[in-house]
Design an enzyme around this catalytic site. Structure first.
Site, PDB file in Angstrom:
ATOM      1  CE  LYS A   1      33.594  42.821  42.565  1.00  0.00           C
ATOM      2  NZ  LYS A   1      32.497  42.644  41.574  1.00  0.00           N
TER       3      LYS A   1
ATOM      4  NE  ARG B   1      32.354  36.536  44.680  1.00  0.00           N
ATOM      5  CZ  ARG B   1      33.173  37.088  43.813  1.00  0.00           C
ATOM      6  NH1 ARG B   1      34.184  37.787  44.190  1.00  0.00           N
ATOM      7  NH2 ARG B   1      32.944  36.964  42.566  1.00  0.00           N
TER       8      ARG B   1
ATOM      9  NE  ARG C   1      34.788  41.441  32.725  1.00  0.00           N
ATOM     10  CZ  ARG C   1      34.497  41.221  33.997  1.00  0.00           C
ATOM     11  NH1 ARG C   1      34.869  42.081  34.922  1.00  0.00           N
ATOM     12  NH2 ARG C   1      33.809  40.149  34.333  1.00  0.00           N
TER      13      ARG C   1
ATOM     14  NE  ARG D   1      36.105  37.129  34.644  1.00  0.00           N
ATOM     15  CZ  ARG D   1      35.710  37.738  35.764  1.00  0.00           C
ATOM     16  NH1 ARG D   1      36.254  38.905  36.094  1.00  0.00           N
ATOM     17  NH2 ARG D   1      34.810  37.191  36.525  1.00  0.00           N
TER      18      ARG D   1
ATOM     19  NE  ARG E   1      30.572  36.155  36.998  1.00  0.00           N
ATOM     20  CZ  ARG E   1      31.043  36.962  36.039  1.00  0.00           C
ATOM     21  NH1 ARG E   1      30.798  36.684  34.761  1.00  0.00           N
ATOM     22  NH2 ARG E   1      31.750  38.011  36.360  1.00  0.00           N
TER      23      ARG E   1
HETATM   24  P1  AP5 Z   1      34.790  45.478  36.067  1.00  0.00           P
HETATM   25  O1  AP5 Z   1      35.347  46.644  36.794  1.00  0.00           O
HETATM   26  O2  AP5 Z   1      35.724  44.547  35.411  1.00  0.00           O
HETATM   27  O3  AP5 Z   1      33.759  44.687  37.018  1.00  0.00           O
HETATM   28  P2  AP5 Z   1      33.981  43.927  38.404  1.00  0.00           P
HETATM   29  O4  AP5 Z   1      33.126  44.554  39.439  1.00  0.00           O
HETATM   30  O5  AP5 Z   1      35.421  43.780  38.701  1.00  0.00           O
HETATM   31  O6  AP5 Z   1      33.267  42.551  38.016  1.00  0.00           O
HETATM   32  P3  AP5 Z   1      33.796  41.046  37.987  1.00  0.00           P
HETATM   33  O7  AP5 Z   1      32.966  40.364  36.921  1.00  0.00           O
HETATM   34  O8  AP5 Z   1      35.257  40.955  37.882  1.00  0.00           O
HETATM   35  O9  AP5 Z   1      33.323  40.566  39.378  1.00  0.00           O
HETATM   36  P4  AP5 Z   1      33.039  39.159  39.854  1.00  0.00           P
HETATM   37  O10 AP5 Z   1      32.816  39.430  41.251  1.00  0.00           O
HETATM   38  O11 AP5 Z   1      31.940  38.442  39.181  1.00  0.00           O
HETATM   39  O12 AP5 Z   1      34.340  38.318  39.406  1.00  0.00           O
HETATM   40  P5  AP5 Z   1      35.606  37.843  40.219  1.00  0.00           P
HETATM   41  O13 AP5 Z   1      36.747  37.905  39.298  1.00  0.00           O
HETATM   42  O14 AP5 Z   1      35.699  38.518  41.526  1.00  0.00           O
HETATM   43  O15 AP5 Z   1      33.755  46.069  34.979  1.00  0.00           O
HETATM   44  C1  AP5 Z   1      33.023  45.226  34.098  1.00  0.00           C
HETATM   45  C2  AP5 Z   1      32.934  45.872  32.709  1.00  0.00           C
HETATM   46  O16 AP5 Z   1      32.201  47.097  32.776  1.00  0.00           O
HETATM   47  C3  AP5 Z   1      34.302  46.255  32.122  1.00  0.00           C
HETATM   48  O17 AP5 Z   1      34.290  45.989  30.754  1.00  0.00           O
HETATM   49  C4  AP5 Z   1      34.438  47.756  32.409  1.00  0.00           C
HETATM   50  O18 AP5 Z   1      35.209  48.412  31.414  1.00  0.00           O
HETATM   51  C5  AP5 Z   1      32.994  48.225  32.386  1.00  0.00           C
HETATM   52  N1  AP5 Z   1      32.733  49.287  33.366  1.00  0.00           N
HETATM   53  C6  AP5 Z   1      33.229  49.394  34.639  1.00  0.00           C
HETATM   54  N2  AP5 Z   1      32.738  50.477  35.268  1.00  0.00           N
HETATM   55  C7  AP5 Z   1      31.886  51.071  34.379  1.00  0.00           C
HETATM   56  C8  AP5 Z   1      31.059  52.247  34.454  1.00  0.00           C
HETATM   57  N3  AP5 Z   1      31.013  53.000  35.570  1.00  0.00           N
HETATM   58  N4  AP5 Z   1      30.302  52.553  33.375  1.00  0.00           N
HETATM   59  C9  AP5 Z   1      30.332  51.781  32.234  1.00  0.00           C
HETATM   60  N5  AP5 Z   1      31.103  50.668  32.119  1.00  0.00           N
HETATM   61  C10 AP5 Z   1      31.879  50.317  33.173  1.00  0.00           C
HETATM   62  O19 AP5 Z   1      35.252  36.311  40.519  1.00  0.00           O
HETATM   63  C11 AP5 Z   1      35.199  35.332  39.518  1.00  0.00           C
HETATM   64  C12 AP5 Z   1      34.897  33.973  40.117  1.00  0.00           C
HETATM   65  O20 AP5 Z   1      35.952  33.580  41.007  1.00  0.00           O
HETATM   66  C13 AP5 Z   1      33.625  33.860  40.980  1.00  0.00           C
HETATM   67  O21 AP5 Z   1      32.484  33.629  40.197  1.00  0.00           O
HETATM   68  C14 AP5 Z   1      33.972  32.691  41.903  1.00  0.00           C
HETATM   69  O22 AP5 Z   1      33.814  31.458  41.242  1.00  0.00           O
HETATM   70  C15 AP5 Z   1      35.459  32.912  42.158  1.00  0.00           C
HETATM   71  N6  AP5 Z   1      35.722  33.738  43.358  1.00  0.00           N
HETATM   72  C16 AP5 Z   1      36.365  34.956  43.374  1.00  0.00           C
HETATM   73  N7  AP5 Z   1      36.435  35.437  44.637  1.00  0.00           N
HETATM   74  C17 AP5 Z   1      35.826  34.515  45.422  1.00  0.00           C
HETATM   75  C18 AP5 Z   1      35.567  34.450  46.823  1.00  0.00           C
HETATM   76  N8  AP5 Z   1      35.940  35.446  47.666  1.00  0.00           N
HETATM   77  N9  AP5 Z   1      34.907  33.357  47.302  1.00  0.00           N
HETATM   78  C19 AP5 Z   1      34.538  32.346  46.477  1.00  0.00           C
HETATM   79  N10 AP5 Z   1      34.743  32.350  45.147  1.00  0.00           N
HETATM   80  C20 AP5 Z   1      35.382  33.426  44.620  1.00  0.00           C
HETATM   81 ZN    ZN Z   2      36.752  42.084  38.774  1.00  0.00          ZN
END
Ligand code: AP5
Ligand code: ZN
Length: 213
Positions: free
Chosen positions: A13, A88, A127, A160, A171
């Site tokens: 994402k 979410r 990452r 992270r 997660r």
């Molecule tokens: P990347 O694109 O960074 O992945 P992402 O989908 O953004 O994954 P996240 O880990 O950021 O999602 P998340 O939902 O767990 O975390 P969030 O910050 O939202 O890609 C990952 C890696 O793969 C990178 O190194 C990239 O280079 C590589 N890559 C990407 N695409 C690729 C491909 N096609 N092929 C190969 N490699 C690839 O949330 C964190 C925390 O915040 C949650 O756990 C929760 O506690 C809180 N939180 C956030 N939003 C909410 C909400 N709405 N409600 C409640 N709590 C929330």
């Molecule tokens: Zn992300």
């Protein structure tokens, strides 16, 4: 356009968001990035969110709904937005509908980053991020020119705190239990596009553009 990006941790994402954002001139609202900034700055919001984030659990609906409600008021979000990591839970999705109803607009498309859990550990543990810009790298799939250093600013990259195999398990559990029902919620409205998120990044980008054309 008003878009929602939904998918498990590491599904891509945050990698696709800047590309979509530039292509369609949208604002990018990532609740995870906003919460991490609040934690780093030790704001009241950050203090409340920290523990759940470190455990890989979701932060309370009220907190995240509040941040999105504020962020949607920004002038840069009036033409359209990408919500990355929100909603979410079904409650968050319902609250979002209420916020958008008030503004007389609606979600155009929900991009569902579909991928097997098995692939995600390697993505998450490899990452590296540049925290101030949100730029994302991967030791194997998207390495920076110099290891540990941001290509654009030359500043150090960080990992992270929640990017460990152990926290990933929580997660993923939160994703399956609490977020998958959100996909059903939008499927009933007929606005979900399923993307094969296990392909290489450029191919995922083409799939995104196809889904939005
Ligand atoms: P990347 O694109 O960074 O992945 P992402 O989908 O953004 O994954 P996240 O880990 O950021 O999602 P998340 O939902 O767990 O975390 P969030 O910050 O939202 O890609 C990952 C890696 O793969 C990178 O190194 C990239 O280079 C590589 N890559 C990407 N695409 C690729 C491909 N096609 N092929 C190969 N490699 C690839 O949330 C964190 C925390 O915040 C949650 O756990 C929760 O506690 C809180 N939180 C956030 N939003 C909410 C909400 N709405 N409600 C409640 N709590 C929330
Ligand atoms: Zn992300």
């Amino acid at each position: 356009k008003r878009l929602i990006l939904v998918g498990p941790p590491g599904s891509g994402k945050g990698t696709q968001s800047p590309i979509i954002k530039d292509e369609y001139c949208l604002c990018h609202l990532a609740t995870g990035d906003m919460l991490r900034a609040a934690v780093a700055a030790k704001t009241p919001l950050g203090i409340k969110a920290k523990e759940a984030m470190e455990k890989g659990e979701l932060v309370s609906d009220d907190l995240v709904v509040g941040i999105i409600d504020d962020a949607l008021k920004k002038p840069s979000c009036q033409k359209g937005f990408i919500l990355d990591g929100f909603p979410r839970t079904v409650v968050q999705a319902q609250k979002l509908d209420e916020m958008l109803d008030k503004r007389g607009v609606k979600v155009d498309k929900v991009l569902n980053f579909a991928i097997d859990d098995a692939i995600l550990e390697e993505r998450i543990t490899g990452r590296w991020i540049h925290s101030s810009s949100g730029r994302t790298y991967h030791t194997k799939f998207a390495p920076p020119k110099t290891p540990g250093v941001d290509d654009v600013t030359g500043e150090p990259l960080i990992q992270r705190k929640d990017d460990t195999a152990a926290v990933l398990t929580s997660r993923l559990e939160a994703f399956h239990k609490q977020t998958e029902p959100v996909i059903d919620y939008y499927n009933k409205k007929g606005i979900v596009a399923n993307l094969p998120a296990d392909k290489p990044p450029q191919e995922v980008t083409s799939e995104v553009k196809k889904a939005l054309s």
